[in-house]
Design an enzyme around this catalytic site. Structure first.
Site, PDB file in Angstrom:
ATOM      1  N   ASP A  82     141.732  27.867 -51.050  1.00  0.00           N
ATOM      2  CA  ASP A  82     140.641  28.462 -50.269  1.00  0.00           C
ATOM      3  C   ASP A  82     141.085  29.659 -49.437  1.00  0.00           C
ATOM      4  OD1 ASP A  82     138.910  26.564 -51.246  1.00  0.00           O
ATOM      5  OD2 ASP A  82     139.102  25.243 -49.519  1.00  0.00           O
ATOM      6  N   ARG A 115     119.523  34.989 -69.134  1.00  0.00           N
ATOM      7  CA  ARG A 115     119.520  33.964 -68.099  1.00  0.00           C
ATOM      8  C   ARG A 115     120.081  34.474 -66.779  1.00  0.00           C
ATOM      9  NH1 ARG A 115     122.055  29.321 -71.996  1.00  0.00           N
ATOM     10  NH2 ARG A 115     120.091  28.393 -72.715  1.00  0.00           N
ATOM     11  N   MET A 159     134.916  26.925 -55.565  1.00  0.00           N
ATOM     12  CA  MET A 159     135.348  26.153 -54.405  1.00  0.00           C
ATOM     13  C   MET A 159     135.339  27.005 -53.143  1.00  0.00           C
ATOM     14  SD  MET A 159     138.258  23.513 -55.771  1.00  0.00           S
ATOM     15  CE  MET A 159     137.736  22.069 -56.710  1.00  0.00           C
TER      16      MET A 159
END
Length: 341
Positions: free
Chosen positions: A127, A162, A169
């Protein structure tokens, strides 16, 4: 000297590179003995360990995960186990412990350090949210994996006209989302630091289709949330360790955007693929440097500290400073990304 090493919390590319570096520096250059505790703090509390020599760390530099195993320990269990940990450190004749981990592990390391145990920490997290180091190893690998996935998803999104909402994360910070979104040329990025306006997001995605484009990619950090009152949103709950368990930002956004735009929208959750597999060259080098400097700190008696990258140098910073706050995405960095999304 006799040094104990452990890996705790979520696994991360580069953990084995740290372990290998610690063993090489300690055993070869200092003549130390190194042991590794199995499954993180659990191994220390249960005195479950193995000897780490050059043979034990042979061939692990490029391997993902951790040869020592990892686990999460509930905070109250660790607080109650301080004296047991101290007893095992004394019983094993350890001169230092090098815990390798993220925010939770570093908080535990500080707790033990404050109670007199000889601790030198090594930060890891994909992170990239440890405030006192410029970068943590694992982040570069996670961003690379996410970027490669986004590059691949563009072609299938375009083929089927689409909107793809790709969840990466990042519980409390959006560094992976920001960097992978910029690198892959995503069309919108939502991060925990900036609650999004669903009307603005819908308009931004809709503009692509109005301009004749056939698809759109939205990158969402798992902890991203809408501004209060702008859309129905399930925030999930907490797990037994006190960590947020999210209800799925990609799933919820795909439903909302499909209803608003009249375009097919699909959620894509990258999940643990970001944490697994071979670390990048950058992460291997950074992890190796962290391990080297952790051993040097042990020999200098710099306990209660952890390794940190500052510019191009590895420095030692206090564990207290390391766990004081998270490194979040500043507005200026988000503004840089917005202009190219």
């Amino acid at each position: 000297m006799r040094i104990g090493v452990l890996t705790s919390g979520g696994d991360c590319p580069g953990l084995n590179a740290v372990i290998r570096s610690v063993v090489h520096r300690a055993v070869v250059d200092h003549g130390d003995e190194v042991i590794g505790f199995r499954d993180g703090w659990k191994g220390l509390l249960e005195c479950d360990y193995l000897k780490l020599d050059l043979d034990a760390v042979g061939g692990i530099l490029a391997r993902g995960g951790t040869i020592l195993g990892s686990s999460r320990v509930r905070p109250e269990h660790l607080r109650d186990g301080v004296e047991r940990a101290r007893g095992h450190v004394e019983e094993l004749g350890l001169d230092a412990i090098i815990p390798i981990g993220g925010e939770g592990t570093l908080k535990a390391a500080r707790l033990l350090s404050d109670n007199g145990l000889p601790i030198v920490g090594v930060p890891k997290t994909i992170d990239n949210d440890i405030a006192v180091t410029d970068v943590t190893f694992g982040f570069d690998t996670a961003v690379t994996v996410a970027t490669e996935a986004l590059d691949r998803l563009k072609t299938t999104a375009e083929s089927h006209q689409r909107v793809l909402i790709v969840e990466v994360m990042g519980r409390h910070t959006g560094w992976i989302a920001l960097h992978s979104g910029m690198a892959a040329g995503a069309h919108a990025v939502v991060v925990p630091e900036r609650p999004f306006d669903i009307d603005e997001l819908t308009a931004k995605v809709g503009e692509r289709f109005s301009a004749g484009k056939r698809f759109a990619i939205v990158v969402a950090a798992e902890g991203a949330k809408p501004k209060a009152g702008t859309m129905d949103f399930d925030e999930g709950g907490k797990d037994v360790y006190g960590h947020e368990r999210f209800a799925g930002i990609a799933r919820q956004l795909s439903i909302e955007l499909e209803e608003r735009l009249g375009k097919e929208a699909r959620p894509v959750i990258l999940g643990h693929v970001q944490r697994g597999g071979t670390p990048t060259a950058y992460d291997r080098v950074l992890a190796t440097r962290f391990g080297w400097h952790a051993v040097e700190a042990v020999h200098r008696g710099e306990f209660g500290k952890m390794t940190a990258l500052r510019g191009t140098d590895i420095e030692m910073v206090s564990l207290a400073d390391a766990v004081e706050s998270l490194k979040t995405v500043p507005d200026a960095r988000y503004a840089e990304a917005e202009c190219v999304l």
